[in-house]
Design a protein around this motif. Structure first.
Motif, PDB file in Angstrom:
ATOM      1  N   ARG A   1       0.839  -1.215   0.000  1.00  0.00           N
ATOM      2  CA  ARG A   1       0.000   0.000   0.000  1.00  0.00           C
ATOM      3  C   ARG A   1       0.864   1.251   0.000  1.00  0.00           C
ATOM      4  NH1 ARG A   1      -3.311  -2.889   3.471  1.00  0.00           N
ATOM      5  NH2 ARG A   1      -2.383  -1.921   5.314  1.00  0.00           N
ATOM      6  N   ARG A   2       1.928   1.213   0.799  1.00  0.00           N
ATOM      7  CA  ARG A   2       2.846   2.357   0.857  1.00  0.00           C
ATOM      8  C   ARG A   2       3.514   2.612  -0.485  1.00  0.00           C
ATOM      9  NH1 ARG A   2       3.345   6.171   4.997  1.00  0.00           N
ATOM     10  NH2 ARG A   2       2.020   5.203   6.556  1.00  0.00           N
ATOM     11  N   ALA A   3       3.878   1.504  -1.150  1.00  0.00           N
ATOM     12  CA  ALA A   3       4.698   1.619  -2.360  1.00  0.00           C
ATOM     13  C   ALA A   3       3.879   2.020  -3.574  1.00  0.00           C
ATOM     14  CB  ALA A   3       5.413   0.300  -2.615  1.00  0.00           C
ATOM     15  N   GLY A   4       2.588   1.714  -3.581  1.00  0.00           N
ATOM     16  CA  GLY A   4       1.783   1.974  -4.769  1.00  0.00           C
ATOM     17  C   GLY A   4       2.147   1.019  -5.885  1.00  0.00           C
ATOM     18  N   ASN A   5       2.276   1.557  -7.085  1.00  0.00           N
ATOM     19  CA  ASN A   5       2.579   0.727  -8.253  1.00  0.00           C
ATOM     20  C   ASN A   5       4.030   0.241  -8.161  1.00  0.00           C
ATOM     21  OD1 ASN A   5       2.437  -0.497 -10.697  1.00  0.00           O
ATOM     22  ND2 ASN A   5       2.592   1.388 -11.900  1.00  0.00           N
ATOM     23  N   CYS A   6       4.221  -1.037  -7.912  1.00  0.00           N
ATOM     24  CA  CYS A   6       5.586  -1.516  -7.651  1.00  0.00           C
ATOM     25  C   CYS A   6       5.725  -3.001  -7.989  1.00  0.00           C
ATOM     26  CB  CYS A   6       5.926  -1.324  -6.171  1.00  0.00           C
ATOM     27  SG  CYS A   6       4.991  -2.427  -5.104  1.00  0.00           S
ATOM     28  N   THR A   7       6.955  -3.477  -7.942  1.00  0.00           N
ATOM     29  CA  THR A   7       7.217  -4.914  -8.069  1.00  0.00           C
ATOM     30  C   THR A   7       7.504  -5.463  -6.678  1.00  0.00           C
ATOM     31  OG1 THR A   7       8.208  -4.547 -10.244  1.00  0.00           O
ATOM     32  CG2 THR A   7       8.699  -6.642  -9.163  1.00  0.00           C
ATOM     33  N   LEU A   8       6.844  -6.573  -6.346  1.00  0.00           N
ATOM     34  CA  LEU A   8       7.102  -7.248  -5.076  1.00  0.00           C
ATOM     35  C   LEU A   8       8.148  -8.335  -5.305  1.00  0.00           C
ATOM     36  CD1 LEU A   8       6.485  -8.060  -2.107  1.00  0.00           C
ATOM     37  CD2 LEU A   8       4.582  -9.436  -3.003  1.00  0.00           C
ATOM     38  N   ILE A   9       9.199  -8.284  -4.496  1.00  0.00           N
ATOM     39  CA  ILE A   9      10.251  -9.303  -4.603  1.00  0.00           C
ATOM     40  C   ILE A   9      10.307 -10.092  -3.305  1.00  0.00           C
ATOM     41  CG2 ILE A   9      12.678  -9.720  -5.047  1.00  0.00           C
ATOM     42  CD1 ILE A   9      12.905  -7.203  -6.458  1.00  0.00           C
ATOM     43  N   LEU A  10      10.280 -11.411  -3.426  1.00  0.00           N
ATOM     44  CA  LEU A  10      10.339 -12.286  -2.253  1.00  0.00           C
ATOM     45  C   LEU A  10      11.694 -12.954  -2.195  1.00  0.00           C
ATOM     46  CD1 LEU A  10       6.847 -14.007  -2.676  1.00  0.00           C
ATOM     47  CD2 LEU A  10       7.412 -12.114  -1.131  1.00  0.00           C
ATOM     48  N   SER A  11      12.333 -12.877  -1.011  1.00  0.00           N
ATOM     49  CA  SER A  11      13.657 -13.461  -0.843  1.00  0.00           C
ATOM     50  C   SER A  11      13.744 -14.159   0.504  1.00  0.00           C
ATOM     51  CB  SER A  11      14.699 -12.345  -0.959  1.00  0.00           C
ATOM     52  OG  SER A  11      15.986 -12.886  -1.021  1.00  0.00           O
ATOM     53  N   GLY A  12      14.858 -14.866   0.749  1.00  0.00           N
ATOM     54  CA  GLY A  12      15.068 -15.544   2.028  1.00  0.00           C
ATOM     55  C   GLY A  12      14.580 -16.981   2.003  1.00  0.00           C
ATOM     56  N   GLY A  13      14.995 -17.725   3.005  1.00  0.00           N
ATOM     57  CA  GLY A  13      14.719 -19.172   3.072  1.00  0.00           C
ATOM     58  C   GLY A  13      13.234 -19.514   3.062  1.00  0.00           C
ATOM     59  N   ASP A  14      12.392 -18.592   3.562  1.00  0.00           N
ATOM     60  CA  ASP A  14      10.951 -18.866   3.610  1.00  0.00           C
ATOM     61  C   ASP A  14      10.173 -18.086   2.549  1.00  0.00           C
ATOM     62  OD1 ASP A  14      11.050 -20.727   5.696  1.00  0.00           O
ATOM     63  OD2 ASP A  14      11.067 -19.156   7.206  1.00  0.00           O
ATOM     64  N   ALA A  15      10.860 -17.604   1.520  1.00  0.00           N
ATOM     65  CA  ALA A  15      10.203 -16.796   0.480  1.00  0.00           C
ATOM     66  C   ALA A  15       9.005 -17.526  -0.129  1.00  0.00           C
ATOM     67  CB  ALA A  15      11.206 -16.437  -0.612  1.00  0.00           C
ATOM     68  N   SER A  16       9.156 -18.828  -0.322  1.00  0.00           N
ATOM     69  CA  SER A  16       8.109 -19.567  -1.048  1.00  0.00           C
ATOM     70  C   SER A  16       6.793 -19.618  -0.272  1.00  0.00           C
ATOM     71  CB  SER A  16       8.589 -20.981  -1.367  1.00  0.00           C
ATOM     72  OG  SER A  16       8.878 -21.650  -0.170  1.00  0.00           O
ATOM     73  N   VAL A  17       6.847 -19.397   1.052  1.00  0.00           N
ATOM     74  CA  VAL A  17       5.627 -19.377   1.869  1.00  0.00           C
ATOM     75  C   VAL A  17       4.616 -18.372   1.316  1.00  0.00           C
ATOM     76  CG1 VAL A  17       4.747 -18.594   4.115  1.00  0.00           C
ATOM     77  CG2 VAL A  17       6.708 -20.152   4.023  1.00  0.00           C
ATOM     78  N   TRP A  18       5.112 -17.226   0.838  1.00  0.00           N
ATOM     79  CA  TRP A  18       4.221 -16.120   0.458  1.00  0.00           C
ATOM     80  C   TRP A  18       3.814 -16.165  -1.005  1.00  0.00           C
ATOM     81  CZ3 TRP A  18       3.089 -14.982   5.072  1.00  0.00           C
ATOM     82  CH2 TRP A  18       4.075 -15.052   6.064  1.00  0.00           C
ATOM     83  N   GLN A  19       4.468 -17.061  -1.742  1.00  0.00           N
ATOM     84  CA  GLN A  19       4.298 -17.067  -3.198  1.00  0.00           C
ATOM     85  C   GLN A  19       2.852 -17.301  -3.631  1.00  0.00           C
ATOM     86  OE1 GLN A  19       7.030 -19.865  -4.906  1.00  0.00           O
ATOM     87  NE2 GLN A  19       7.385 -18.559  -6.670  1.00  0.00           N
ATOM     88  N   GLU A  20       2.175 -18.249  -2.973  1.00  0.00           N
ATOM     89  CA  GLU A  20       0.811 -18.561  -3.425  1.00  0.00           C
ATOM     90  C   GLU A  20      -0.153 -17.408  -3.150  1.00  0.00           C
ATOM     91  OE1 GLU A  20       0.202 -21.735   0.057  1.00  0.00           O
ATOM     92  OE2 GLU A  20      -1.643 -21.362  -1.064  1.00  0.00           O
ATOM     93  N   PHE A  21       0.191 -16.526  -2.175  1.00  0.00           N
ATOM     94  CA  PHE A  21      -0.694 -15.402  -1.859  1.00  0.00           C
ATOM     95  C   PHE A  21      -0.368 -14.170  -2.709  1.00  0.00           C
ATOM     96  CE2 PHE A  21      -0.010 -18.065   1.889  1.00  0.00           C
ATOM     97  CZ  PHE A  21      -1.286 -18.600   1.984  1.00  0.00           C
ATOM     98  N   TYR A  22       0.811 -14.175  -3.308  1.00  0.00           N
ATOM     99  CA  TYR A  22       1.240 -13.060  -4.173  1.00  0.00           C
ATOM    100  C   TYR A  22       1.786 -13.630  -5.478  1.00  0.00           C
ATOM    101  CZ  TYR A  22       0.712 -10.572   0.184  1.00  0.00           C
ATOM    102  OH  TYR A  22       0.185 -10.061   1.343  1.00  0.00           O
ATOM    103  N   PRO A  23       0.894 -14.189  -6.310  1.00  0.00           N
ATOM    104  CA  PRO A  23       1.369 -14.862  -7.527  1.00  0.00           C
ATOM    105  C   PRO A  23       2.096 -13.916  -8.478  1.00  0.00           C
ATOM    106  CG  PRO A  23      -1.050 -14.704  -7.486  1.00  0.00           C
ATOM    107  CD  PRO A  23      -0.570 -14.261  -6.142  1.00  0.00           C
ATOM    108  N   GLU A  24       1.866 -12.601  -8.330  1.00  0.00           N
ATOM    109  CA  GLU A  24       2.529 -11.633  -9.214  1.00  0.00           C
ATOM    110  C   GLU A  24       3.959 -11.348  -8.748  1.00  0.00           C
ATOM    111  OE1 GLU A  24       0.462 -11.067  -6.854  1.00  0.00           O
ATOM    112  OE2 GLU A  24       0.906  -9.193  -5.805  1.00  0.00           O
TER     113      GLU A  24
END
Ligand SMILES: Nc1ncnc2c1ncn2[C@@H]1O[C@H](COP(=O)(O)OP(=O)(O)OP(=O)(O)O)[C@@H](O)[C@H]1O
Ligand SMILES: CC(C)(CO)[C@@H](O)C(=O)NCCC(=O)O
Ligand SMILES: [K+]
Length: 240
Positions: free
Chosen positions: A198-221
Motif C-alpha cells: 500500500r505504501r509503495a503503490g505501483n511496484c514490483t514485489l520481490i520475495l527473498s530468504g529461506g521462507d520466500a516460497s511461503v508467500w508465493q501462493e498469496f502473491y502470484p505476481e
C-alpha cells in the motif's frame, strides 16, 4: 574466484563464484564451525571474500581468524551507505540498517526498473520500500514464521504438541489447533506485506530468504529472488 558469504542471525550461507559461474553453494549452522571453509580452501583458490553480516563482531572475528589460519585473503564487509547502488537509505543513521536489507535493495534495483517492495523472510521477516526514484522509505522488521511458532509453543504443552508438525501456510480460518496457529501467522505475514505494498503503490514485489516460497501462493505476481543478498554483494564489490 570470489567467495560470497551471507552471515545471518541463525545460519551462514555462501556461494563460490567466478565470473558468471557458480562453483559451490551451501549453508551451515554456526555450531558446525568453519569446516565448510576448510573444504572449500582445500579445493579452490579463493581470491576475494565478500561478506554481508548481521551476525555481530564475535562471529565476524571467528570468520576472520578462520580465513587467516587457512591463508585465504581477508574478508571485506559490505556496509550500508547514504546513497549508493541506486538506493538512498531511508534510515537517519544508515549504519544501523541491516546490511542484508541494504544489499537486497541494491540487488532489487539492479534487476528491476521502478518501485520495489523487498521482502526477506528468514528468522525475521523484513519488508523495505524503495520508490521509483530510488528513495528507501524505510521498512518493517517482524518475527519470522518459525520464531512466531516457537513463541507460542513455548507458552503451553497443548500448543507445542500442535506445532510438532511442519508449518502449513494458509489464510483460511483454522479448524485444528495447528491450522489456527499457522493461519494466524500467515495472515500476519500477509498483513505486513500488504502494508508495504500500500505504501509503495505501483511496484514490483520481490520475495527473498529461506521462507520466500511461503508467500508465493498469496502473491502470484511476486518475483522470487532467492539470491538477492549475493547479487547485492557482487554489485557492491564488483560493479564497475
Ligand atoms: N536448508 C535449509 N536449512 C535451514 N533452513 C532452511 C533451509 N531451506 C530453507 N529453509 C528455511 O529458511 C528459513 C531460514 O531462512 P534464511 O536462511 O533466509 O534466514 P536466516 O539465516 O534464518 O535468517 P537471518 O538471515 O535473518 O538470520 C528457515 O526458517 C527454513 O524454513
Ligand atoms: C532485521 C535483520 C535481523 C534481518 O536479517 C537484520 O537486517 C538486522 O539485524 N538488522 C539491523 C537492524 C535494522 O535493520 O534496523
Ligand atoms: K536474512
Amino acid at each position: 574466484m570470489n567467495l560470497l558469504i551471507d552471515m545471518g542471525n541463525s545460519r551462514v550461507k555462501w556461494r563460490l563464484r567466478q565470473s558468471n559461474l557458480q562453483l559451490a553453494a551451501g549453508g551451515a549452522e554456526y555450531a558446525e564451525g568453519w569446516q565448510w571453509l576448510v573444504e572449500i580452501s582445500a579445493v579452490h583458490q579463493v581470491e576475494h571474500v565478500w561478506v554481508a553480516s548481521v551476525a555481530g563482531t564475535e562471529r565476524e572475528g571467528s570468520l576472520n581468524a578462520a580465513l587467516a589460519e587457512l591463508q585465504i585473503p581477508a574478508a571485506r564487509y559490505a556496509k550500508p551507505a547514504p546513497d549508493a547502488g541506486g538506493v538512498r537509505c531511508g534510515y537517519a543513521d544508515c549504519q544501523t540498517l541491516g546490511v542484508d536489507r541494504w544489499l537486497a535493495m541494491v540487488a532489487a534495483r539492479s534487476l528491476i526498473d521502478g518501485a520495489v517492495v523487498v521482502v526477506d523472510s528468514g528468522s525475521a521477516i523484513t519488508a523495505d520500500v524503495v520508490t521509483d526514484a530510488g528513495d528507501h522509505l524505510g521498512g518493517w522488521i517482524g518475527p519470522g514464521v518459525h520464531l512466531m511458532r516457537r513463541s507460542l509453543a513455548g507458552k503451553s504443552g497443548v500448543l507445542a504438541a500442535a506445532l510438532a508438525k511442519p508449518y502449513c501456510a494458509s489464510c483460511a480460518p483454522g479448524v485444528t489447533t495447528q491450522s489456527a496457529i499457522d493461519s494466524a501467522i500467515t495472515v500476519m505475514g500477509c498483513g505486513l506485506i500488504d502494508a508495504a505494498l500500500r505504501r509503495a503503490g505501483n511496484c514490483t514485489l520481490i520475495l527473498s530468504g529461506g521462507d520466500a516460497s511461503v508467500w508465493q501462493e498469496f502473491y502470484p505476481e511476486a518475483r522470487l529472488e532467492a539470491e538477492l543478498v549475493f547479487i547485492g554483494l557482487e554489485h557492491y564489490f564488483a560493479a564497475p
